[in-house]
Scaffold this active site. Sequence first.
Site, PDB file in Angstrom:
ATOM      1  N   HIS A 271      -6.426  11.037   0.861  1.00  0.00           N
ATOM      2  CA  HIS A 271      -6.110   9.988  -0.118  1.00  0.00           C
ATOM      3  C   HIS A 271      -6.953  10.218  -1.377  1.00  0.00           C
ATOM      4  CE1 HIS A 271      -5.910   6.025  -2.001  1.00  0.00           C
ATOM      5  NE2 HIS A 271      -4.761   5.892  -1.352  1.00  0.00           N
TER       6      HIS A 271
ATOM      7  N   GLU B 112       1.191  10.785  -4.650  1.00  0.00           N
ATOM      8  CA  GLU B 112       0.540   9.656  -5.315  1.00  0.00           C
ATOM      9  C   GLU B 112      -0.136  10.138  -6.590  1.00  0.00           C
ATOM     10  OE1 GLU B 112      -0.296   6.251  -2.411  1.00  0.00           O
ATOM     11  OE2 GLU B 112      -2.066   7.504  -2.518  1.00  0.00           O
TER      12      GLU B 112
HETATM   13  P1  PGA Z   1      -1.551   0.873  -4.717  1.00  0.00           P
HETATM   14  O1  PGA Z   1      -2.225   1.908  -3.685  1.00  0.00           O
HETATM   15  O2  PGA Z   1      -0.224   0.501  -4.130  1.00  0.00           O
HETATM   16  O3  PGA Z   1      -2.500  -0.262  -4.802  1.00  0.00           O
HETATM   17  O4  PGA Z   1      -1.399   1.616  -6.002  1.00  0.00           O
HETATM   18  C1  PGA Z   1      -1.524   3.019  -3.227  1.00  0.00           C
HETATM   19  C2  PGA Z   1      -2.321   3.761  -2.202  1.00  0.00           C
HETATM   20  O5  PGA Z   1      -3.319   3.366  -1.750  1.00  0.00           O
HETATM   21  O6  PGA Z   1      -1.999   4.813  -1.770  1.00  0.00           O
END
Ligand code: PGA
Length: 262
Positions: free
Chosen positions: A95, A167
């Site tokens: 992450h 992401e």
């Molecule tokens: P968020 O987090 O939805 O608050 O942007 C995404 C994530 O933790 O992967």
Amino acid sequence: MHKKSLIVANWKMHLNTHQASTLVHRLHEHIQHHRDVEVVLAPSMLTLQPISVEVDRRRFRLSAQDAYPKDEGVYTGEVSFAMLGDLVHYCIVGHSARRLYFEESNDLIRDKVSAAVRNEIVPILCVGETKTERENGEGRAVVHAQLTTALMNLTSADIENIVIAYEPVWAISTFDGIIAKPSEVQEMITYIRRQIADLYGPKAAQDLRVLYGGSVNEHDARDYLSLDGVDGALVGAASLNYKQFSEIVAVAHNVQVEKASR
Ligand code: PGA
């Protein structure tokens, strides 16, 4: 058969045991069971065990947010994938918070992916470029390096049991309105699948589940989930609110129905 949509709640470092338990209870009440949507909860390490006892495993699967790549040893403070085996189906790996605050390298993340697979836990491998990297035109190169390093030790059979989450770091937990455009997400997810096709063949690329994560909420979920090749979402902030999260799951189901009838 159409792939199931995968909606993951990443609670990050939020909720003590009591709060997590209350949220699970609310989610039980509000989330409808849909056969085409898999709902995964990723509580903190502390609350994983108590939640695993009370959660209805037919409706929710569990994920850890991270784990240590060695199976056992002198690694004070750590929990291994081997120890999590009975508790979780998934584990988030790499992450952006781990990369950023704990300086996790692509090599360490590769070892974590291997440890997850070795212990029969499905890694949810997160990849994504930072704002500066994107502005410098390095987005694809960064994602390419993250992917190829992380997957280095895996066979094509292993690839069937991993999930990738794209992401973009600049769009995660933004409360200032900066979110990724669906077209930007589409482009990178297509690129990710192409990388997998090059490495493991077209079937692996097609079967692979790729999620989007970055400020997904009940309003924008449809825009991302209805994109071609997006198989679900990794949800942070909005997963702490049972109404918002239940709505996202409902949207995922509606999108699945629409995709199936295309
Ligand atoms: P968020 O987090 O939805 O608050 O942007 C995404 C994530 O933790 O992967």
